[in-house]
Design a protein around this motif. Structure first.
Motif, PDB file in Angstrom:
ATOM      1  N   ASP A 219     -11.116   1.333   8.064  1.00 65.33           N
ATOM      2  CA  ASP A 219     -11.840   0.240   7.429  1.00 65.33           C
ATOM      3  C   ASP A 219     -11.692   0.355   5.921  1.00 65.33           C
ATOM      4  OD1 ASP A 219     -12.874  -1.095   9.655  1.00 65.33           O
ATOM      5  OD2 ASP A 219     -14.513   0.341   9.862  1.00 65.33           O
ATOM      6  N   LEU A 220     -11.287  -0.733   5.290  1.00 63.49           N
ATOM      7  CA  LEU A 220     -11.201  -0.763   3.827  1.00 63.49           C
ATOM      8  C   LEU A 220     -12.512  -1.230   3.206  1.00 63.49           C
ATOM      9  CD1 LEU A 220      -7.631  -2.315   3.408  1.00 63.49           C
ATOM     10  CD2 LEU A 220      -8.276   0.101   3.382  1.00 63.49           C
TER      11      LEU A 220
ATOM     12  N   ASN B 254       4.533  -2.997   6.229  1.00 64.11           N
ATOM     13  CA  ASN B 254       3.846  -1.779   6.657  1.00 64.11           C
ATOM     14  C   ASN B 254       2.504  -2.036   7.329  1.00 64.11           C
ATOM     15  OD1 ASN B 254       5.831   0.033   5.572  1.00 64.11           O
ATOM     16  ND2 ASN B 254       4.993  -0.333   3.534  1.00 64.11           N
ATOM     17  N   PHE B 255       1.736  -2.983   6.781  1.00 66.04           N
ATOM     18  CA  PHE B 255       0.349  -3.135   7.201  1.00 66.04           C
ATOM     19  C   PHE B 255      -0.005  -4.568   7.564  1.00 66.04           C
ATOM     20  CE2 PHE B 255       0.292   0.028   3.610  1.00 66.04           C
ATOM     21  CZ  PHE B 255       0.238   1.155   4.407  1.00 66.04           C
ATOM     22  N   VAL B 256      -1.100  -4.680   8.339  1.00 68.77           N
ATOM     23  CA  VAL B 256      -1.807  -5.944   8.524  1.00 68.77           C
ATOM     24  C   VAL B 256      -3.231  -5.705   8.043  1.00 68.77           C
ATOM     25  CG1 VAL B 256      -2.635  -7.668  10.154  1.00 68.77           C
ATOM     26  CG2 VAL B 256      -0.412  -6.586  10.518  1.00 68.77           C
ATOM     27  N   ILE B 257      -3.715  -6.605   7.181  1.00 67.07           N
ATOM     28  CA  ILE B 257      -5.087  -6.510   6.663  1.00 67.07           C
ATOM     29  C   ILE B 257      -5.850  -7.708   7.204  1.00 67.07           C
ATOM     30  CG2 ILE B 257      -6.526  -6.249   4.612  1.00 67.07           C
ATOM     31  CD1 ILE B 257      -3.887  -5.594   3.084  1.00 67.07           C
ATOM     32  N   THR B 258      -6.982  -7.467   7.847  1.00 70.12           N
ATOM     33  CA  THR B 258      -7.751  -8.543   8.468  1.00 70.12           C
ATOM     34  C   THR B 258      -9.200  -8.489   7.998  1.00 70.12           C
ATOM     35  OG1 THR B 258      -8.254  -7.146  10.393  1.00 70.12           O
ATOM     36  CG2 THR B 258      -6.285  -8.516  10.523  1.00 70.12           C
TER      37      THR B 258
ATOM     38  N   LYS C 253     -10.235  -4.577   7.792  1.00 67.78           N
ATOM     39  CA  LYS C 253      -9.586  -3.487   8.515  1.00 67.78           C
ATOM     40  C   LYS C 253      -8.098  -3.428   8.189  1.00 67.78           C
ATOM     41  CE  LYS C 253     -12.850  -3.555  12.400  1.00 67.78           C
ATOM     42  NZ  LYS C 253     -13.380  -2.202  12.214  1.00 67.78           N
ATOM     43  N   LEU C 254      -7.564  -2.214   8.256  1.00 68.92           N
ATOM     44  CA  LEU C 254      -6.141  -1.967   7.993  1.00 68.92           C
ATOM     45  C   LEU C 254      -5.477  -1.496   9.283  1.00 68.92           C
ATOM     46  CD1 LEU C 254      -3.974  -1.797   5.684  1.00 68.92           C
ATOM     47  CD2 LEU C 254      -4.551   0.637   5.528  1.00 68.92           C
TER      48      LEU C 254
END
Length: 780
Positions: A732-733, A708-712, A720-721
């Motif tokens: 932004d997480l 579902n996601f990419v977290i960087t 960021k999500l």
């Protein structure tokens, strides 16, 4: 009637509704089908009723009986007064208890516009048509009347014929060869009926001819029965073959016989209904099945004077007279009045087909709905709610979404059997809520874990509810992801810790002191210290009870962590080994000598040297088939591990590829150029570039991704999500206040429900710490 038994041929709808699994709707359907078929011949005939299946029959068989009616001259043949099909269902558009009448409004004038002919002229035309029909009645009576009193089709799968003397002929479907000669007379009589039907229907002046030929858009009830059925002449020809002694089983369209009987009966019905004698039959049938329509008149509608007298007159008319009156009434009505009629009539034909179908078919229909649509359907009624709670239905939805159910949810919460009718639905809804927590719901305040003072966190591991952080302060710390407390500090290295791996309760760490240490995470005890490397242990890969370490001394070593022994030494690189991957069979390493090597560790043999990069190799991914390497030369290369050939060179980044992750042939790469790219390694195509106005403002330091996601994370102090499918920025997480002025997110690790971030700075503007963000959903 016996108190213990219910006769399905005599019981009323209210009595039938008391049976198990029947209810009032199915009871009315049983009564309608019984009337249409002229009575049931056995309890098993209830299978012909829509919505009544074998389960209902089995549950009530002990309480049911069926009195089989004998043949009689006044027995109503099936399909008389109705164009119902053999299974008891009504064709679309047919009212209960009424004979289907083709829609003459469009057919007579070739369009849907109102007729320009005055109602008085149309009534005269219909009257003259009926007179001409009546005039020819005498010559038809010899054929038509006996057939009407002698044809009967029992409600089971058999087809029986009654001759003019009211004597039953053996079942046509079950005739033996020797019986055909005895039945030729009766079959000839049936053929004559078909010929007569054809002449009656084709007579230019007959009501039937006028009704049918005058409309291209005839009613669905009629067209459903005869659309693909042979004409009466063809039927007659087929049946006359029986007179000549041909076997019934030799007919190529033997299966059409039930439909032949149905069409002949329908034809005769139309002929008789358009005669004076048929009006009373249709009128009685209509009145028997008539259901009251609830009128909801708005307050501004005034009931006209004389309405009761007008309705009383209408009730006195015969069926055909009522049809003529309704036709004329519709012709003189304006559009708003016709629309009002439609609003009253249309709901009478709406049926809850989902509840009436057998459960298996209902679930099959519902299986095509998306989960969100299933949740909406559950709010329709209790019957739909029960169906949409089916456990197997939601298991299928979970499998489609890649969701695995576990009775023990994270955090020690356990679902009880009473919490939901479908534990698969609970699992799906939990995962759905987790995804919403990641995407859009307010982020809960994170747990802050402090302990490494102002030192850099160089490596991070996260598994289950345990977090392990390594630092250049020579220690590792074990944290609880639930409470945020430091459980223990692993002390023993004499240099900074630069690499680590964790599996279950075992931790392996590599340090600038040139050693590896094996720790027990539960007790904090150092189990083994592994000596052999002559420089910093920069990378490692753990698989089972074996770990492969790469060092700045240009060698790789394989260790047995159970015994602490060095099993193999892999020599071949000529510069520092920066990254390594081990899948239990092969070892792949990348080094500062621009080379990628594939090793057989058991034989200490280099199988392939993958040449192509023009600068240092900093990152590797290996899935057993493909090797993916990222270099300071800005390119990413995809290699075939079997042949050692370079399959693709992925070009698009502009600097060092600092981190990569590979899953199911999808590669996500983070680069010092502040962008993240999603690749298909089979085709070599770049699927998405995660950039735009919300992109990172500095080098990407770490990344994680799932379906579902990419977290960087980045040197700009943000996490960021992104949406992995579309490449769109979600939110932004984490955003450090010191971001852009020294605050850095060094490492991130994520699970399905938690995110761990190691943050700090290089200039003292941000305190070194760990953030633990929880996105779990409550189990209700």
């Amino acid at each position: 009637m016996d108190e213990k038994f219910l006769d399905i041929n005599l019981a009323s709808a209210e009595e039938l509704a008391t049976l198990k699994g029947v209810g009032l709707l199915r009871a009315k359907a049983i009564v309608e089908t019984r009337t249409c078929l002229g009575g049931f011949t056995s309890v098993d005939d209830l299978n012909l009723v829509a919505g009544v299946g074998g389960n209902v029959i089995q549950q009530n068989r002990h309480a049911l009986v069926c009195s089989v009616p004998g043949p009689s001259s006044d027995a109503q043949p099936p399909f008389v007064g109705s164009s119902r099909k053999r299974d008891g269902r009504k064709p679309q558009g047919e009212k209960k208890g009424s004979t289907p009448v083709p829609n003459r409004r469009k057919g007579e004038h070739g369009s849907s516009s109102k007729s320009s002919t005055p109602p008085q002229e149309r009534r005269s035309s219909r009257a003259s048509s009926r007179s001409s029909k009546k005039a020819g009645q005498d010559e038809d009576d010899d054929v038509g009347s006996p057939i009407m009193s002698s044809l009967e089709t029992p409600a089971d799968s058999k087809i029986c014929i009654w001759d003019a003397n009211n004597e039953r002929i053996d079942n046509v479907m079950g005739m033996q060869d020797s019986e055909y000669a005895d039945n030729c007379d009766s079959l000839s009589l049936l053929c004559d009926a078909a010929d007569q039907c054809s002449r009656d229907l084709s007579a230019p002046g007959s009501d039937s001819h006028r009704t049918m030929s005058g409309s291209e858009d005839a009613s669905d009830a009629w067209s459903d029965d005869i659309e693909d059925t042979p004409s009466a002449e063809e039927i007659s020809g087929k049946m006359r073959k029986l007179n000549s002694g041909e076997k019934l089983f030799e007919l190529s369209h033997f299966w059409l016989i039930p439909w032949i009987i149905a069409v002949i009966s329908s034809c005769i019905t139309y002929i008789i209904i358009n005669r004076d004698g048929g009006d009373s039959v249709a009128e009685k049938s209509s009145e028997d099945h008539k259901e009251p329509v609830i009128k909801q008149l708005s307050p501004d509608i005034k009931v006209p004077d004389g309405l009761d007298a007008w309705l009383a007159t209408f009730k006195k008319w015969t069926h055909s007279e009522r049809i003529a009156a309704v036709d004329d009434l519709i012709d003189i009505c304006e559009l708003p009045q016709v629309r009002h009629m439609m609003e009253i009539i249309e709901p009478q034909f709406q049926r809850d087909f989902i509840s009436l179908l057998p459960k298996e078919l209902s679930l099959y229909v519902l299986s095509f709905l998306e989960p969100k649509d299933l949740l909406v359907a559950a709010q329709v009624c209790k019957s739909w709610q029960t169906l949409t709670e089916d456990n197997l239905l939601w298991r299928e939805k979970c499998q489609e979404a890649g969701i695995e159910y576990s009775r023990d949810f994270p955090g020690g919460r356990r679902k009880t059997a009473s919490s939901a009718s479908s534990h698969w639905k609970v699992a799906f809804m939990r995962q759905h809520n987790i995804e919403l927590n990641w995407r859009s719901r307010p982020i809960r305040p994170p747990k802050v874990l402090k302990g490494h003072d102002d030192h850099v966190i160089t490596c991070l591991q996260f598994s289950g509810n345990r977090i392990v952080s390594g630092s250049d302060d020579n220690t590792l710390k074990v944290w609880s992801a639930v409470t945020g407390k430091c459980l223990r500090t692993l002390v023993g290295h004499t240099g900074g810790v630069w690499s680590s791996q964790m599996a279950n309760n075992i931790i392996v760490s590599g340090s600038t002191d040139r050693t590896l240490k094996v720790w027990n995470a539960d007790t904090g005890q150092c189990i083994h210290t592994l000596y052999g490397h002559t420089s910093t242990v920069r990378c490692m890969s753990l698989n089972g009870n074996k770990v492969v370490s790469g060092s700045r001394d240009a060698t790789l070593r394989m260790w047995d962590i159970s015994s602490g022994h060095c099993l193999h030494v892999l020599v071949g690189h000529v510069a520092a080994v920066r990254c390594v991957q081990y899948n239990g069979k092969l070892v792949v390493s990348g080094a500062y000598d621009y080379m990628v090597k594939v090793w057989n560790p058991e034989r200490e043999e280099c199988i392939h040297t993958l040449q192509g990069h023009t600068n240092r190799v900093y990152s590797l991914q290996f899935d057993g088939i493909h090797v993916v390497s990222g270099s300071l030369d800005t390119s990413i290369r995809v290699w075939d591990v079997e042949s050692g050939q370079c399959r693709h060179t992925l070009v698009g980044h502009q600097s060092l590829t600092s981190g990569m992750e590979l899953k199911n042939n999808t590669l996500v790469s983070g680069n010092a150029d502040s962008t993240v790219k999603v690749w298909d390694i089979i085709t070599g195509n770049c699927l998405q570039t995660l950039s735009g106005p919300h992109k990172h403002q500095s080098a990407v330091t770490c990344l994680q991704f799932n379906k579902n996601f990419v977290i960087t994370s980045s040197d700009d102090g943000t996490v960021k999500l992104w949406d992995v499918r579309t490449g769109e920025f979600i939110r932004d997480l984490v955003a450090l206040e010191s971001g852009g002025s020294g605050g850095v997110v060094w490492r991130i690790k994520a699970s399905n429900v938690k995110l761990v971030c190691a943050v700090g700075s290089r200039n003292g503007t941000e305190e070194t710490k760990l953030f633990v963000l929880d996105f779990d959903a409550e189990v209700k």
